[in-house]
Design an enzyme around this catalytic site. Structure first.
Site, PDB file in Angstrom:
ATOM      1  N   GLY A  83      -7.069 -21.661 -19.427  1.00 29.80           N
ATOM      2  CA  GLY A  83      -7.642 -22.865 -18.808  1.00 29.80           C
ATOM      3  C   GLY A  83      -6.650 -24.014 -18.753  1.00 29.80           C
ATOM      4  O   GLY A  83      -7.002 -25.118 -18.343  1.00 29.80           O
ATOM      5  N   GLU A  94      -5.180 -27.801 -27.476  1.00 32.56           N
ATOM      6  CA  GLU A  94      -5.937 -26.832 -28.279  1.00 32.56           C
ATOM      7  C   GLU A  94      -5.158 -26.447 -29.538  1.00 32.56           C
ATOM      8  O   GLU A  94      -5.724 -26.335 -30.630  1.00 32.56           O
ATOM      9  CB  GLU A  94      -6.218 -25.574 -27.450  1.00 32.56           C
ATOM     10  CG  GLU A  94      -7.246 -25.793 -26.354  1.00 32.56           C
ATOM     11  CD  GLU A  94      -7.400 -24.603 -25.428  1.00 32.56           C
ATOM     12  OE1 GLU A  94      -8.465 -24.481 -24.829  1.00 32.56           O
ATOM     13  OE2 GLU A  94      -6.453 -23.800 -25.289  1.00 32.56           O
TER      14      GLU A  94
END
Ligand code: 5RP
Length: 262
Positions: free
Chosen positions: A105, A111
């Site tokens: 993504g 992240e």
């Protein structure tokens, strides 16, 4: 209502629903990015609204931030909270060591930073993402725009000396335009097919000028929760060395499905 979901979405929901059981009142929670993580954000939102759960969410992308805000989860930033109790996120591939490929993504940088700043990282996934050897999913590498073609050439040259099967490197596109990350960087997708030594590859890639971060998550994930379309979930805890089976009741998700499908 759950009947309107595809089996893969039911599996993703099942994993997400089981993962939010790990969230306790007062926790600071990293909110991952992607379709599986979105189910987790919706489940947490319902717990905040219906059960009065008090948490602070730290989103890993602008997309997740927008969803969490819409759903009513109080948000903060890593700059403010500095450390988190738990991060729950999806993955593109995982192996038996819970080494991950992430970044499908395009949010791998935030992240990884958020997961690395957490006491625990739980990955939620459907069963199709488990592999014996990582690499069928192209490895995302975030690079700065300045001189990105040179960075790509250096990556291609480096790959020829490493234990990988494929060497093709492509610039991720968003229609006719390059895809830009939340940090204003580009993504190069490495079609490696098979990664023999993820640790070596990760170290070598991150030494190439222009590379910001790669999508290999090594020694970061503690627990993986694998969902199935029929509601079965498996919870594998690396630290505890345990594997537990559970069953999710889709009837409990009806409100969430209604809101998500509206
Ligand atoms: C985003 C990610 C996602 O977690 C990964 O791509 C999995 O996405 P999905 O849950 O939609 O399959 O790493 O950068």
């Amino acid at each position: 209502m759950s009947g309107q979901l595809s089996p893969i979405d039911r599996a993703k929901f099942a994993a997400a629903r089981r993962a939010v059981d790990f969230v306790e009142d007062g926790m600071c929670v990293g909110l991952g990015t992607g379709s599986t993580a979105a189910w987790m954000v919706r489940c947490l939102g319902e717990m905040v609204r219906e059960e009065g759960l008090r948490i602070t969410g730290v989103p890993t992308s602008s997309r997740t931030a927008a969803l969490a805000r819409q759903i009513g989860i109080p948000l903060s930033t890593l700059e403010d909270v500095k450390w988190l109790d738990l991060t729950i996120d999806g993955a593109d591939e995982f192996d038996a060591n819970l080494t991950l490929i992430k970044g499908g993504g395009g949010a791998l940088l935030q992240e990884k930073i958020v997961a690395a700043a957490s006491d625990q990282m739980i990955v939620i996934t459907d069963v199709a993402k488990e592999v014996t050897t990582l690499g069928a999913f192209p490895l995302p590498v975030e690079v700065i725009p300045f001189g990105w073609q040179t960075t790509r050439a250096l990556i291609e040259e480096t790959l020829t000396g490493l234990d990988v099967m494929g060497h093709a490197v492509s610039l991720r596109m968003n229609g006719q335009e390059p895809f830009y990350t939340d940090e204003g960087n580009l993504i190069l997708d490495l079609a490696l097919r098979s990664i023999g030594n993820p640790r070596q590859l990760s170290l070598v890639l991150n030494q190439i000028p222009g590379v910001v971060e790669n999508g290999l998550f090594i020694d970061i994930c503690d627990v993986v929760i694998i969902g199935h379309g029929d509601g079965r979930v498996e919870v594998r805890d690396m630290g505890a060395g345990t594997v537990e089976q559970d069953q999710i009741d889709f009837a409990e998700g009806e409100n969430i499905f209604r809101n998500a499908l509206d």
